[in-house]
Write a protein that holds these residues in place. Sequence first.
Motif, PDB file in Angstrom:
ATOM      1  N   ALA A 207       0.848  -1.193   0.000  1.00 55.13           N
ATOM      2  CA  ALA A 207       0.000   0.000   0.000  1.00 55.13           C
ATOM      3  C   ALA A 207       0.884   1.243   0.000  1.00 55.13           C
ATOM      4  O   ALA A 207       1.472   1.608   1.014  1.00 55.13           O
ATOM      5  N   GLY A 208       1.006   1.851  -1.149  1.00 55.14           N
ATOM      6  CA  GLY A 208       1.835   3.044  -1.244  1.00 55.14           C
ATOM      7  C   GLY A 208       1.824   3.560  -2.659  1.00 55.14           C
ATOM      8  O   GLY A 208       1.090   3.041  -3.505  1.00 55.14           O
ATOM      9  N   GLU A 209       2.616   4.571  -2.938  1.00 57.44           N
ATOM     10  CA  GLU A 209       2.603   5.148  -4.287  1.00 57.44           C
ATOM     11  C   GLU A 209       3.913   5.848  -4.594  1.00 57.44           C
ATOM     12  O   GLU A 209       4.680   6.205  -3.682  1.00 57.44           O
ATOM     13  N   VAL A 210       4.143   6.042  -5.879  1.00 57.22           N
ATOM     14  CA  VAL A 210       5.304   6.814  -6.313  1.00 57.22           C
ATOM     15  C   VAL A 210       5.045   8.283  -5.999  1.00 57.22           C
ATOM     16  O   VAL A 210       4.035   8.841  -6.406  1.00 57.22           O
ATOM     17  N   VAL A 211       5.937   8.911  -5.253  1.00 55.03           N
ATOM     18  CA  VAL A 211       5.758  10.321  -4.890  1.00 55.03           C
ATOM     19  C   VAL A 211       6.786  11.228  -5.558  1.00 55.03           C
ATOM     20  O   VAL A 211       6.638  12.449  -5.542  1.00 55.03           O
ATOM     21  N   LEU A 212       7.823  10.633  -6.132  1.00 56.74           N
ATOM     22  CA  LEU A 212       8.838  11.440  -6.817  1.00 56.74           C
ATOM     23  C   LEU A 212       9.444  10.598  -7.929  1.00 56.74           C
ATOM     24  O   LEU A 212       9.985   9.531  -7.670  1.00 56.74           O
ATOM     25  N   ASP A 213       9.306  11.095  -9.164  1.00 55.22           N
ATOM     26  CA  ASP A 213       9.810  10.367 -10.331  1.00 55.22           C
ATOM     27  C   ASP A 213      10.786  11.280 -11.047  1.00 55.22           C
ATOM     28  O   ASP A 213      10.392  12.299 -11.621  1.00 55.22           O
TER      29      ASP A 213
ATOM     30  N   CYS B 127       5.484   4.555   1.605  1.00 60.12           N
ATOM     31  CA  CYS B 127       4.658   3.482   2.158  1.00 60.12           C
ATOM     32  C   CYS B 127       3.563   4.082   3.033  1.00 60.12           C
ATOM     33  O   CYS B 127       3.849   4.732   4.041  1.00 60.12           O
ATOM     34  N   ALA B 128       2.329   3.831   2.622  1.00 58.97           N
ATOM     35  CA  ALA B 128       1.196   4.358   3.397  1.00 58.97           C
ATOM     36  C   ALA B 128       1.022   3.608   4.711  1.00 58.97           C
ATOM     37  O   ALA B 128       0.374   4.104   5.629  1.00 58.97           O
ATOM     38  N   ALA B 129       1.620   2.412   4.798  1.00 54.76           N
ATOM     39  CA  ALA B 129       1.453   1.619   6.022  1.00 54.76           C
ATOM     40  C   ALA B 129       2.414   2.049   7.123  1.00 54.76           C
ATOM     41  O   ALA B 129       2.019   2.177   8.283  1.00 54.76           O
TER      42      ALA B 129
ATOM     43  N   ASP C 228       2.031  12.551   5.946  1.00 57.84           N
ATOM     44  CA  ASP C 228       0.908  13.106   5.198  1.00 57.84           C
ATOM     45  C   ASP C 228       1.180  12.959   3.691  1.00 57.84           C
ATOM     46  O   ASP C 228       2.012  13.682   3.132  1.00 57.84           O
ATOM     47  N   VAL C 229       0.481  12.044   3.053  1.00 63.29           N
ATOM     48  CA  VAL C 229       0.809  11.750   1.655  1.00 63.29           C
ATOM     49  C   VAL C 229       0.575  12.958   0.744  1.00 63.29           C
ATOM     50  O   VAL C 229       1.290  13.140  -0.248  1.00 63.29           O
ATOM     51  N   THR C 230      -0.376  13.812   1.075  1.00 59.41           N
ATOM     52  CA  THR C 230      -0.598  14.977   0.199  1.00 59.41           C
ATOM     53  C   THR C 230       0.613  15.918   0.249  1.00 59.41           C
ATOM     54  O   THR C 230       0.964  16.524  -0.755  1.00 59.41           O
TER      55      THR C 230
END
Length: 386
Positions: free
Chosen positions: A15-21, A50-52, A244-246
């Motif tokens: 559970a997560g996402e790419v935040v910098l490419d 990682c959102a976890a 804070d993912v945002t």
Amino acid sequence: MDTPSFRCRSCGSSAGEVVLDLGRQPSWDRMPPVAQPLPDPSHLLRMWWCAACGLAQLIEDAGSVEEIPGIEPQAMLDQTELSITRMGDEGLLRPAATVIEFGSPHGGSWLPRLAGHGLVEQTGAGSADIVIDVYGLLHEPDQEVSLQAKAEALAPGGTLVVQLHSFATMLRTGQWYDLRHGHFAYWSVPALDGALRTHGLGVHRAWWYPMAGGTVLLTATRSPAPDAATLALIESERDAGVCDVTRVRRLQDDAASAGRLREWLTAERSAGRLVLGYGAASRSVPLVCRAGIDTGLLPAIADASPAKQGKRMPGTDIPIISPAELVARSPDRVLLFLAGLADEVRGALPDIEEAGGRWVVLDPEPRAIEAATAAETSTLCRPMTL
Ligand SMILES: [Zn+2]
């Protein structure tokens, strides 16, 4: 962006996402000879959050990274001295206490200094009263294994001592270029505390240092009792947005500063000013490559490390020269890639400003430092370590 097969290097969550490419980037640790033709091999450079567990981490493993030990800046040496003093204040420098060090290419070994206080290195199997990790953790592809090893190396009642460059600093300063191949983990103190707790440890004390925009020394024990200052530091990192993912997603916006650096260099060239760089450091590479800078805009970058002189920056044709050659070329502006070195290089290379040149730091926008007054110059002149 989908990264369905990627799992957190610490907690294993997907559970997560790419935040910098940052696209494809060359390996920053291999400075090729000047004559070696371009292009250099490159690899994707992306950060996943990682959102976890909140660990910001490198997705791609570009293969073996052989870090070239740089010249330790005075700020690093000062920080080490302060860290060891703090260990003493915490009662950790007991004669005959045992110590295990997990080393890294940064910060040098603390063992000689600790031996001076009577501590004894634990060699071979067995645990130690003090386990030290100085910028080592970030180099480990498997954070779970690495944290487990440190927990197991700790004797009952022992203390883990970690010096790290906090992820909170990346967010506070917009230093997106701290993401680099071979540096797998970008811990914040709250996230690391959470991960340590899965290994029976927790953050006990934490101190903030101004080096490189913000580093942290922390201790962790099996019975943590953080004091008010430590709790305040953890809270300040939460306020910076490390959980804070945002906020974390805005790193991609921060990376747009590369384009503004290019615009500034273009304007300087149009104005007829010679701009040279200082600091062929690891963090310079993604910035130079992302900005698409070559010798047309930045004819050379100086570095005090003899191992780098005569090479060029990865991914571009910019040669690395000595500080003496930098001075000899009388640049109008010197773009300092390591803002934390400003006092030190101004003291070591006063000829730059005496000839009318100006140092420029990335803040993250380029900002010229006003020339030092005579009084300031005298306080800047410290023993030359660069
Ligand atoms: Zn995780």
